[in-house]
Design a protein around this motif. Structure first.
Motif, PDB file in Angstrom:
ATOM      1  N   ALA A 107      38.777   7.669  50.011  1.00 61.49           N
ATOM      2  CA  ALA A 107      38.065   8.760  49.812  1.00 61.49           C
ATOM      3  C   ALA A 107      36.934   8.495  48.748  1.00 61.49           C
ATOM      4  CB  ALA A 107      38.715   9.926  49.251  1.00 61.49           C
ATOM      5  N   VAL A 108      37.246   7.615  47.841  1.00 58.63           N
ATOM      6  CA  VAL A 108      36.151   7.286  46.990  1.00 58.63           C
ATOM      7  C   VAL A 108      35.089   6.421  47.539  1.00 58.63           C
ATOM      8  CG1 VAL A 108      37.362   5.099  46.126  1.00 58.63           C
ATOM      9  CG2 VAL A 108      35.870   6.247  44.595  1.00 58.63           C
ATOM     10  N   ASP A 109      35.421   5.646  48.442  1.00 57.28           N
ATOM     11  CA  ASP A 109      34.504   4.739  49.215  1.00 57.28           C
ATOM     12  C   ASP A 109      33.297   5.937  49.957  1.00 57.28           C
ATOM     13  OD1 ASP A 109      35.732   2.141  48.590  1.00 57.28           O
ATOM     14  OD2 ASP A 109      36.986   2.510  50.190  1.00 57.28           O
ATOM     15  N   GLN A 110      34.024   6.726  50.605  1.00 52.81           N
ATOM     16  CA  GLN A 110      33.145   7.751  51.377  1.00 52.81           C
ATOM     17  C   GLN A 110      32.261   8.585  50.366  1.00 52.81           C
ATOM     18  OE1 GLN A 110      35.093   9.751  54.797  1.00 52.81           O
ATOM     19  NE2 GLN A 110      36.887   8.379  54.288  1.00 52.81           N
ATOM     20  N   ASN A 111      33.002   9.053  49.184  1.00 57.16           N
ATOM     21  CA  ASN A 111      32.144   9.852  48.474  1.00 57.16           C
ATOM     22  C   ASN A 111      30.719   9.209  47.647  1.00 57.16           C
ATOM     23  OD1 ASN A 111      33.713  12.035  49.103  1.00 57.16           O
ATOM     24  ND2 ASN A 111      35.065  11.519  47.160  1.00 57.16           N
ATOM     25  N   SER A 112      31.046   7.945  47.630  1.00 60.87           N
ATOM     26  CA  SER A 112      29.881   7.133  46.989  1.00 60.87           C
ATOM     27  C   SER A 112      29.212   6.268  47.824  1.00 60.87           C
ATOM     28  CB  SER A 112      30.904   5.897  46.147  1.00 60.87           C
ATOM     29  OG  SER A 112      31.779   5.317  46.759  1.00 60.87           O
ATOM     30  N   LEU A 113      29.568   6.426  49.163  1.00 62.56           N
ATOM     31  CA  LEU A 113      28.956   5.776  50.353  1.00 62.56           C
ATOM     32  C   LEU A 113      28.934   4.325  50.124  1.00 62.56           C
ATOM     33  CD1 LEU A 113      25.957   8.047  50.971  1.00 62.56           C
ATOM     34  CD2 LEU A 113      28.147   7.766  52.211  1.00 62.56           C
ATOM     35  N   THR A 114      30.071   3.888  49.986  1.00 60.38           N
ATOM     36  CA  THR A 114      30.238   2.242  49.671  1.00 60.38           C
ATOM     37  C   THR A 114      31.217   1.650  50.637  1.00 60.38           C
ATOM     38  OG1 THR A 114      31.843   2.602  47.778  1.00 60.38           O
ATOM     39  CG2 THR A 114      29.634   2.285  47.226  1.00 60.38           C
ATOM     40  N   LEU A 115      31.090   0.399  50.896  1.00 59.86           N
ATOM     41  CA  LEU A 115      32.008  -0.241  51.825  1.00 59.86           C
ATOM     42  C   LEU A 115      33.257  -0.569  51.295  1.00 59.86           C
ATOM     43  CD1 LEU A 115      29.257  -2.500  53.726  1.00 59.86           C
ATOM     44  CD2 LEU A 115      30.527  -0.274  54.983  1.00 59.86           C
ATOM     45  N   PRO A 116      34.399  -0.791  51.960  1.00 53.39           N
ATOM     46  CA  PRO A 116      35.580  -1.530  51.199  1.00 53.39           C
ATOM     47  C   PRO A 116      35.284  -2.692  50.700  1.00 53.39           C
ATOM     48  CG  PRO A 116      35.960  -0.324  53.283  1.00 53.39           C
ATOM     49  CD  PRO A 116      34.576  -0.793  53.268  1.00 53.39           C
ATOM     50  N   ASP A 120      33.242  -7.890  54.467  1.00 54.84           N
ATOM     51  CA  ASP A 120      31.998  -8.946  54.070  1.00 54.84           C
ATOM     52  C   ASP A 120      30.991  -8.694  55.372  1.00 54.84           C
ATOM     53  OD1 ASP A 120      30.519 -10.676  53.939  1.00 54.84           O
ATOM     54  OD2 ASP A 120      31.767 -12.136  53.045  1.00 54.84           O
ATOM     55  N   VAL A 121      30.049  -8.127  55.192  1.00 53.59           N
ATOM     56  CA  VAL A 121      29.172  -7.674  56.524  1.00 53.59           C
ATOM     57  C   VAL A 121      28.932  -9.248  57.213  1.00 53.59           C
ATOM     58  CG1 VAL A 121      27.011  -6.760  56.954  1.00 53.59           C
ATOM     59  CG2 VAL A 121      28.199  -5.673  55.353  1.00 53.59           C
ATOM     60  N   SER A 122      28.577 -10.167  56.386  1.00 57.78           N
ATOM     61  CA  SER A 122      28.022 -11.369  56.901  1.00 57.78           C
ATOM     62  C   SER A 122      28.995 -12.092  57.815  1.00 57.78           C
ATOM     63  CB  SER A 122      27.808 -12.326  55.689  1.00 57.78           C
ATOM     64  OG  SER A 122      28.729 -12.840  54.943  1.00 57.78           O
ATOM     65  N   LYS A 123      30.460 -11.489  57.758  1.00 57.95           N
ATOM     66  CA  LYS A 123      31.455 -12.221  58.542  1.00 57.95           C
ATOM     67  C   LYS A 123      31.878 -11.210  59.419  1.00 57.95           C
ATOM     68  CE  LYS A 123      33.053 -15.094  54.664  1.00 57.95           C
ATOM     69  NZ  LYS A 123      34.146 -15.650  53.732  1.00 57.95           N
ATOM     70  N   VAL A 124      31.233 -10.345  60.049  1.00 57.77           N
ATOM     71  CA  VAL A 124      31.826  -9.439  60.957  1.00 57.77           C
ATOM     72  C   VAL A 124      30.641  -9.161  62.142  1.00 57.77           C
ATOM     73  CG1 VAL A 124      32.073  -6.794  61.492  1.00 57.77           C
ATOM     74  CG2 VAL A 124      32.864  -8.002  59.353  1.00 57.77           C
ATOM     75  N   ASP A 125      31.279  -9.523  63.445  1.00 58.06           N
ATOM     76  CA  ASP A 125      30.769  -9.543  64.571  1.00 58.06           C
ATOM     77  C   ASP A 125      30.519  -8.246  65.166  1.00 58.06           C
ATOM     78  OD1 ASP A 125      30.000 -12.618  64.753  1.00 58.06           O
ATOM     79  OD2 ASP A 125      32.240 -12.378  64.824  1.00 58.06           O
ATOM     80  N   GLY A 126      31.620  -7.322  64.892  1.00 57.60           N
ATOM     81  CA  GLY A 126      31.586  -5.961  65.677  1.00 57.60           C
ATOM     82  C   GLY A 126      32.552  -5.064  64.804  1.00 57.60           C
ATOM     83  N   ILE A 127      32.458  -3.709  64.691  1.00 59.85           N
ATOM     84  CA  ILE A 127      32.833  -2.795  64.063  1.00 59.85           C
ATOM     85  C   ILE A 127      33.574  -1.852  64.806  1.00 59.85           C
ATOM     86  CG2 ILE A 127      33.068  -1.064  62.260  1.00 59.85           C
ATOM     87  CD1 ILE A 127      30.309  -2.744  61.061  1.00 59.85           C
ATOM     88  N   ILE A 128      35.049  -1.418  64.626  1.00 60.41           N
ATOM     89  CA  ILE A 128      35.482  -0.307  65.227  1.00 60.41           C
ATOM     90  C   ILE A 128      35.960   0.761  64.259  1.00 60.41           C
ATOM     91  CG2 ILE A 128      37.324   0.416  66.668  1.00 60.41           C
ATOM     92  CD1 ILE A 128      37.444  -2.492  67.940  1.00 60.41           C
ATOM     93  N   CYS A 129      35.488   1.998  64.578  1.00 57.96           N
ATOM     94  CA  CYS A 129      35.934   3.072  63.561  1.00 57.96           C
ATOM     95  C   CYS A 129      36.802   4.018  63.898  1.00 57.96           C
ATOM     96  CB  CYS A 129      34.454   3.686  63.097  1.00 57.96           C
ATOM     97  SG  CYS A 129      33.482   2.592  62.215  1.00 57.96           S
ATOM     98  N   ILE A 130      37.785   4.322  63.338  1.00 59.54           N
ATOM     99  CA  ILE A 130      38.920   5.140  63.618  1.00 59.54           C
ATOM    100  C   ILE A 130      39.201   6.179  62.618  1.00 59.54           C
ATOM    101  CG2 ILE A 130      41.285   5.516  64.729  1.00 59.54           C
ATOM    102  CD1 ILE A 130      41.399   2.841  65.688  1.00 59.54           C
ATOM    103  N   GLU A 131      38.917   7.575  63.153  1.00 56.33           N
ATOM    104  CA  GLU A 131      39.259   8.716  62.208  1.00 56.33           C
ATOM    105  C   GLU A 131      38.227   8.534  60.918  1.00 56.33           C
ATOM    106  OE1 GLU A 131      43.248   9.610  61.682  1.00 56.33           O
ATOM    107  OE2 GLU A 131      43.653  10.228  63.724  1.00 56.33           O
ATOM    108  N   LEU A 132      37.071   8.332  61.313  1.00 57.50           N
ATOM    109  CA  LEU A 132      36.055   8.466  60.126  1.00 57.50           C
ATOM    110  C   LEU A 132      34.996   9.585  60.456  1.00 57.50           C
ATOM    111  CD1 LEU A 132      35.138   4.763  59.228  1.00 57.50           C
ATOM    112  CD2 LEU A 132      36.609   6.527  57.981  1.00 57.50           C
ATOM    113  N   PHE A 133      35.185  10.588  59.602  1.00 57.73           N
ATOM    114  CA  PHE A 133      34.641  11.756  60.240  1.00 57.73           C
ATOM    115  C   PHE A 133      33.627  12.234  59.217  1.00 57.73           C
ATOM    116  CE2 PHE A 133      38.854  12.572  62.212  1.00 57.73           C
ATOM    117  CZ  PHE A 133      38.741  12.053  63.336  1.00 57.73           C
ATOM    118  N   ASN A 134      33.113  11.487  58.414  1.00 55.63           N
ATOM    119  CA  ASN A 134      32.124  11.955  57.392  1.00 55.63           C
ATOM    120  C   ASN A 134      30.820  11.492  57.780  1.00 55.63           C
ATOM    121  OD1 ASN A 134      30.281  11.460  55.279  1.00 55.63           O
ATOM    122  ND2 ASN A 134      31.796  11.845  53.605  1.00 55.63           N
ATOM    123  N   LEU A 135      29.921  12.407  58.043  1.00 54.46           N
ATOM    124  CA  LEU A 135      28.517  11.983  58.723  1.00 54.46           C
ATOM    125  C   LEU A 135      27.888  11.125  58.018  1.00 54.46           C
ATOM    126  CD1 LEU A 135      26.975  12.622  61.319  1.00 54.46           C
ATOM    127  CD2 LEU A 135      26.016  14.471  60.156  1.00 54.46           C
TER     128      LEU A 135
END
Length: 349
Positions: A107-116, A120-135
């Motif tokens: 919740a603190v990540d969503q409220n502050s709009l920060t990633l976990p 590490d963005v530089s090491k990610v080829d794709g993202i799957i989001c499940i049950e993330l409902f904060n616009l």
């Protein structure tokens, strides 16, 4: 006699190496020489070990394993989708040489709009989001420029502004079907239980319920609808019992946004000496294990979770291969299941 399943020990024995070395090579963990890793994978393909059963060696050995990140607010075993979706997803991406990492978005990540912290963005080829409902958090993720798919999303998403693929279970038509069945069985007053602003799926279920009522010439009585904030169902034990106790009158049936709410609603009515299905009928959505063990067994809608995981993986892999293609919004069919909580509707065999 049926052939026994191939194990990591079988691969290790065939190559004359330790089981630990074979395991590390298959999972790309530990300091394993590339030559050894390639030998292990070739042997796994040859012996048809698990996810390599239908994979040609060139598919795995021609590239370094990629990384796909799963971002979720809930651990997989607490999600409405359950572990079946994660299993189907992981098997499909691993067959293409990708590793899956799971990152819990607090919740603190969503409220502050920060990633976990461990993302590490530089090491990610794709993202799957499940049950993330904060616009707003959704926008943070889609602005990363990484191929992304959402499995369900915020209720107030506007597709032209949504720069990601989206996969949903079919919601509206199944709830429309259930509501019409209730009406045809003689129910003339039907309430809805669930926060239709919680997520896109809940919103589509609300729409299906409303469409069935409208087409049947029935008025939606909001005093019979329990559409409070979804967090109350989890964060405040006994809240629904209090809510039901405050009802001056209640309808002949309830359509619920999921099985969790439906089961809780049945228990709340019991505390008021109102029984299902004698005094009121109830149906849910998800075909969760609880729907089969509660008395009476719950009419619900079955979600094909494993198939959704596979489809989500295929959509994301396609996006990684062709980033410029138009974004997709896809629905996987769901199946209504009739049980004893809705008498007058024939049970599904």
């Amino acid at each position: 006699m049926a052939k026994e399943k191939v194990t990591i020990q079988d691969i290790a024995d065939a190559l004359g190496i330790s089981r630990n070395t074979a395991s590390k090579a298959l999972n790309d963990s530990g300091n394993i020489p590339e030559e050894t890793r390639n030998r292990v994978i070739r042997k796994a393909i040859e012996l048809k070990y698990k996810q390599f059963a239908y994979v040609e060696s060139e598919q795995i050995l021609s590239k370094t394993p990629g990384n796909i990140a799963l971002l979720t607010e809930n651990l997989p075993n607490t999600s409405h989708f359950g572990s079946l979706l994660i299993s189907g997803l992981e098997k499909r991406i691993s067959a293409e040489g990708y590793n899956l990492s799971i990152h819990i978005v607090r919740a603190v990540d969503q409220n502050s709009l920060t990633l976990p912290n461990n993302f590490d963005v530089s090491k990610v080829d794709g993202i799957i989001c499940i049950e993330l409902f904060n616009l707003e958090y959704t926008r943070l993720i889609t602005k990363l420029g990484i191929p992304t798919i959402f499995i369900d999303c915020a209720a107030n998403i506007c597709y032209p502004d949504f720069h990601a693929d989206l996969l949903l279970m079919e919601n509206e038509h199944s709830i429309y079907h259930l509501t019409k069945k209730l009406i045809d069985s003689g129910c003339q007053s039907i309430g809805f239980a669930g926060d239709y602003n919680h997520c896109k799926s809940f919103n589509e279920r609300w729409m299906g319920y409303n469409r069935a009522m409208l087409e049947s010439g029935l008025q939606v009585d909001l005093s019979h609808c329990i559409t409070d904030d979804d967090k109350l169902f989890f964060s405040k034990p006994g809240w629904l019992k209090e809510r039901v106790s405050a009802l001056e009158t209640f309808p002949s049936a309830y359509v619920c946004a999921n099985d969790f709410i439906a089961v809780d609603l049945i228990m709340a009515f019991r505390s008021r000496d109102v029984t299902v299905p004698q005094d009121i009928v109830v149906c849910g959505f998800d075909n969760a294990p609880e729907s089969r063990i509660i008395e009476p067994p719950l009419t619900t809608v079955h979600i094909y979770s494993n198939e959704m995981g596979i489809k989500a993986a295929e959509m994301l892999l396609s996006r990684i291969d062709n980033p410029e293609q138009p974004y997709q919004v896809s629905h996987i069919v769901t199946t209504p299941i009739m049980r004893e909580s809705t008498p007058g509707i024939l049970p599904t065999n």
